[in-house]
Design a protein around this motif. Structure first.
Motif, short mmCIF file in Angstrom:
data_model
loop_
_atom_site.label_atom_id
_atom_site.label_comp_id
_atom_site.label_asym_id
_atom_site.label_seq_id
_atom_site.Cartn_x
_atom_site.Cartn_y
_atom_site.Cartn_z
N ARG A 156 10.07 -40.94 94.31
CA ARG A 156 10.53 -40.01 93.26
C ARG A 156 11.43 -40.72 92.27
NH1 ARG A 156 11.81 -34.11 95.94
NH2 ARG A 156 9.72 -33.78 96.78
N LYS A 157 12.27 -41.61 92.78
CA LYS A 157 13.18 -42.36 91.90
C LYS A 157 12.38 -43.25 90.94
CE LYS A 157 17.14 -44.38 90.74
NZ LYS A 157 17.96 -43.81 89.74
N SER A 194 19.03 -41.46 95.68
CA SER A 194 18.16 -42.25 96.55
C SER A 194 18.60 -43.70 96.74
CB SER A 194 16.72 -42.21 96.06
OG SER A 194 16.60 -42.92 94.86
N ARG A 205 1.04 -39.30 89.98
CA ARG A 205 1.44 -38.85 91.33
C ARG A 205 0.57 -39.51 92.39
NH1 ARG A 205 4.70 -37.06 94.81
NH2 ARG A 205 4.26 -35.17 95.98
N VAL A 265 9.87 -41.16 100.40
CA VAL A 265 9.60 -40.16 99.36
C VAL A 265 10.68 -40.23 98.28
CG1 VAL A 265 9.35 -37.70 98.89
CG2 VAL A 265 8.37 -38.66 100.96
N THR A 266 11.94 -40.43 98.69
CA THR A 266 13.02 -40.51 97.70
C THR A 266 12.84 -41.72 96.80
OG1 THR A 266 14.49 -41.74 99.19
CG2 THR A 266 14.69 -39.35 99.17
N THR A 301 16.31 -38.14 93.04
CA THR A 301 16.24 -39.16 92.00
C THR A 301 17.63 -39.70 91.67
OG1 THR A 301 16.34 -37.44 90.30
CG2 THR A 301 14.16 -38.22 90.97
N ARG A 309 9.31 -42.82 89.88
CA ARG A 309 8.64 -41.98 88.87
C ARG A 309 9.63 -41.49 87.82
NH1 ARG A 309 5.50 -37.14 90.77
NH2 ARG A 309 4.87 -37.04 88.61
N ALA A 310 10.82 -41.11 88.25
CA ALA A 310 11.83 -40.62 87.30
C ALA A 310 12.27 -41.74 86.36
CB ALA A 310 13.03 -40.05 88.05
N GLU A 363 1.90 -42.90 93.20
CA GLU A 363 3.12 -42.78 94.01
C GLU A 363 2.76 -42.51 95.46
OE1 GLU A 363 6.94 -39.78 94.57
OE2 GLU A 363 5.55 -39.45 92.92
#
Length: 144
Positions: free
Chosen positions: A96-97, A44, A111, A92-93, A41, A99-100, A114
Motif C-alpha cells: 500500500r505504501k 508502514s 492493483r 500488505v502495508t 501508508t 502504491r501511495a 501490487e
C-alpha cells in the motif's frame, strides 16, 4: 489496539466447529483487516522496521486467520495465514505504501502488480520459514 479487540471478539463469535459460514468468516476478517491496516501508508515504514510492532501485527492477524480457516490455536501464524489465504499484514502495508508513493509521484501501480509482488514475497517467506514445514506439500513432478 482496536483491531486486536475485534479479532478477539471474532474468536468468541466463531467457534471452530459449526458457527458461521466461510463467507461470513471472510467478511468479518475483512473488517479486522480494515481496522488493522488503517493509515498503513503513513506508518508502514516505521512499523515494519520494528520487530515488536511486526509481531503485534502478526498476532492480531493470526487470531483472525485461525477463525477464518477454522484452525486450532496450536497452528503457527504462517500456516494459519496460508490456510486462510491472508497475506501477512506487514507485506500488505508495504504494498500500500508503494502504491501511495507512486500515486503521489504521478505514476500508477496497478492493483494486480501490487498483489503479484505481495504473493511473490509471501511465497519466498513461506519457503524460507521452518515454523510450519509440516503443512507444506512437496513439489511433485507431473508428466503433462
Amino acid at each position: 489496539m482496536g483491531a486486536r479487540k475485534a479479532a478477539t471478539a471474532l474468536g468468541r463469535l466463531m467457534p471452530n466447529i459449526g458457527g458461521p459460514s466461510q463467507s461470513k468468516r471472510s467478511l468479518l476478517s475483512s473488517v479486522i483487516h480494515s481496522r488493522l491496516l488503517y493509515g498503513a501508508t503513513i506508518w508502514s515504514d516505521r512499523v515494519t522496521s520494528i520487530k515488536k510492532c511486526t509481531n503485534l501485527l502478526q498476532q492480531t492477524q493470526r487470531c483472525a486467520a485461525l477463525r477464518v480457516a477454522r484452525c486450532y490455536r496450536t497452528v503457527s501464524d504462517m500456516a494459519s495465514l496460508v490456510l486462510a489465504r491472508m497475506p501477512p499484514a506487514q507485506l500488505v502495508t508495504v504494498g500500500r505504501k508503494k502504491r501511495a508513493d507512486a500515486k503521489r509521484l504521478g505514476t500508477i501501480i496497478p492493483r494486480r502488480d501490487e498483489i503479484e509482488e505481495i504473493l511473490h514475497i509471501w511465497q519466498a517467506l513461506w519457503e524460507s520459514t521452518h515454523k510450519s514445514s509440516w503443512t507444506r506439500r512437496p513439489q511433485i513432478a507431473t508428466k503433462y
